[in-house]
Design an enzyme around this catalytic site. Structure first.
Site, mmCIF file in Angstrom:
data_model
loop_
_atom_site.group_PDB
_atom_site.id
_atom_site.type_symbol
_atom_site.label_atom_id
_atom_site.label_comp_id
_atom_site.label_asym_id
_atom_site.label_seq_id
_atom_site.Cartn_x
_atom_site.Cartn_y
_atom_site.Cartn_z
ATOM 1 N N GLU A 70 42.737 12.105 58.803
ATOM 2 C CA GLU A 70 42.597 13.349 59.577
ATOM 3 C C GLU A 70 42.551 13.034 61.075
ATOM 4 O OE1 GLU A 70 39.405 16.116 58.463
ATOM 5 O OE2 GLU A 70 39.371 16.787 60.549
ATOM 6 N N CYS A 88 33.614 21.619 58.750
ATOM 7 C CA CYS A 88 34.004 22.802 57.980
ATOM 8 C C CYS A 88 32.835 23.350 57.161
ATOM 9 C CB CYS A 88 35.185 22.467 57.064
ATOM 10 S SG CYS A 88 34.705 21.474 55.660
ATOM 11 N N THR A 108 36.577 17.246 60.511
ATOM 12 C CA THR A 108 35.943 18.354 59.774
ATOM 13 C C THR A 108 34.870 17.909 58.785
ATOM 14 O OG1 THR A 108 37.705 18.198 58.148
ATOM 15 C CG2 THR A 108 37.979 19.855 59.880
ATOM 16 N N HIS A 126 40.690 7.173 59.809
ATOM 17 C CA HIS A 126 40.737 8.249 58.816
ATOM 18 C C HIS A 126 42.019 9.054 59.050
ATOM 19 C CE1 HIS A 126 39.829 11.937 56.633
ATOM 20 N NE2 HIS A 126 38.935 11.220 55.953
HETATM 21 FE FE1 SF4 Z 1 38.480 19.251 54.120
HETATM 22 FE FE2 SF4 Z 1 36.700 21.164 54.625
HETATM 23 FE FE3 SF4 Z 1 39.265 21.808 54.294
HETATM 24 FE FE4 SF4 Z 1 37.776 21.024 52.239
HETATM 25 S S1 SF4 Z 1 37.512 22.914 53.456
HETATM 26 S S2 SF4 Z 1 39.853 20.317 52.717
HETATM 27 S S3 SF4 Z 1 36.454 19.477 53.166
HETATM 28 S S4 SF4 Z 1 38.404 20.581 55.945
#
Ligand code: SF4
Length: 316
Positions: free
Chosen positions: A136, A204, A174, A134
């Protein structure tokens, strides 16, 4: 053949809240749009700005060019990093070529980057819970020179080998499953009681809120539809919640992928959208269902989100 209103079956649609765009996705898309307005096309973006086919194709039509390798970016191009973040090497390579760089890395991914960098300065051995390949994960691992230990599942957590159990820390991608990640973290904490933890969860707020909204719905419905692209991590995790609760669950890019046979034995349908999926795709799906069924729509109350991330100064 379309059903007539006399023969139409009734579907009860339950719309999860919150769903769809998060603050990081809104910011990333706005950065590309503002850069296109300010500098004109083409604008080069390292990786898909967010993992959504519709968003990517809409921006391509305006002159955005998505590349997987900085080598594909011409000298002097305006360059943007995607919401998933990039490694130090990508920064180094692009700084040598780009006329100007805008960083659309989500601030919540940046928070993980900063923690990894400070852990490396403390000479901690770092475990990253996430999905191999991924972007990220590649970006976060690539913020530091030392090797990060990637853990994808409970088995790997059980069998992990570390150099010094007294000097460990973990962090996470996240957009993981809250429940799966908790199980992995519990294994790590029982094996390594002194492991250093983040002060607040790295998963997140948007991922957590969208998963909680689907969990609140799964016992009411026979079918879960998640709008999102196949490469969207947070969208896949929403679909997984339905599967784990033994309901038919489909991740669809849009209404085109719907098969009417899915609704044969289903009346109550949950609908949600991943954090990178625009609301117009939900509207199109509902309109398509209205053509084929009689529908009752219920918006389910959920956590209100009011987070906004600022754009870079030059693009405000
Ligand atoms: Fe990714 Fe969460 Fe940021 Fe949205 S808020 S871009 S899902 S890390």
């Amino acid at each position: 053949m379309q059903a007539t209103s006399k023969t139409k079956k009734t579907l009860n649609l339950f719309l999860a809240n919150p769903r769809g765009f998060c603050a990081g996705v809104e910011r990333a898309i706005a950065i590309v749009e503002r850069a296109l307005e300010k500098f004109g096309p083409p604008i080069y973006i390292k990786h898909e700005i967010v993992h959504n086919k519709y968003v990517v194709e809409s921006l391509q039509a305006k002159g955005a060019v998505f590349v997987d390798d900085i080598a594909e970016i011409p000298q002097g191009a305006i360059t943007i990093y995607s919401a998933h973040g990039v490694s130090k090497q990508v920064e180094y390579d692009s700084e040598k070529k780009a006329a100007q760089i805008f960083d659309a890395t989500c601030p919540l991914v940046k928070k993980v980057h900063n923690r990894v960098v400070s852990l490396a300065k403390e000479h901690k051995e770092i475990i990253l819970i996430g999905h191999a390949g991924h972007p990220e994960v590649e970006g976060t691992s690539g913020r530091i020179e030392q090797k990060v230990i990637l853990i994808e599942n409970k088995e790997q957590a059980k069998n992990i080998q570390v150099t010094n159990p007294e000097n460990l820390a973990y962090t996470t991608q996240t957009t993981l499953s809250i429940d799966d990640t908790k199980e992995i973290i519990d294994i790590l904490k029982s094996k390594f009681p002194k492991i250093n933890e983040p002060q607040t969860a790295d998963i997140c707020y948007a991922t957590q809120n969208r998963q909680n909204a689907v969990k609140n719905l799964v016992n009411k419905v026979d079918l879960l539809l998640v709008i999102g692209s196949k490469n969207s991590s947070n969208s896949n995790r929403l679909r997984d919640i339905g599967i784990e609760n033994n309901i038919k669950s489909y991740l669809i890019s849009g209404k085109e992928e719907i098969e009417l046979a899915w609704f044969n034995n289903c009346t109550n349908i949950a609908i949600t959208a991943g954090a990178s999926a625009p609301e117009n795709l939900v509207d199109e799906l509902i309109n398509y269902l209205k053509i084929n069924f009689l529908v009752n729509i219920t918006q389910i109350n959920g956590t209100k989100e009011n987070i906004i991330f600022n754009l870079p100064k030059e693009l405000r």
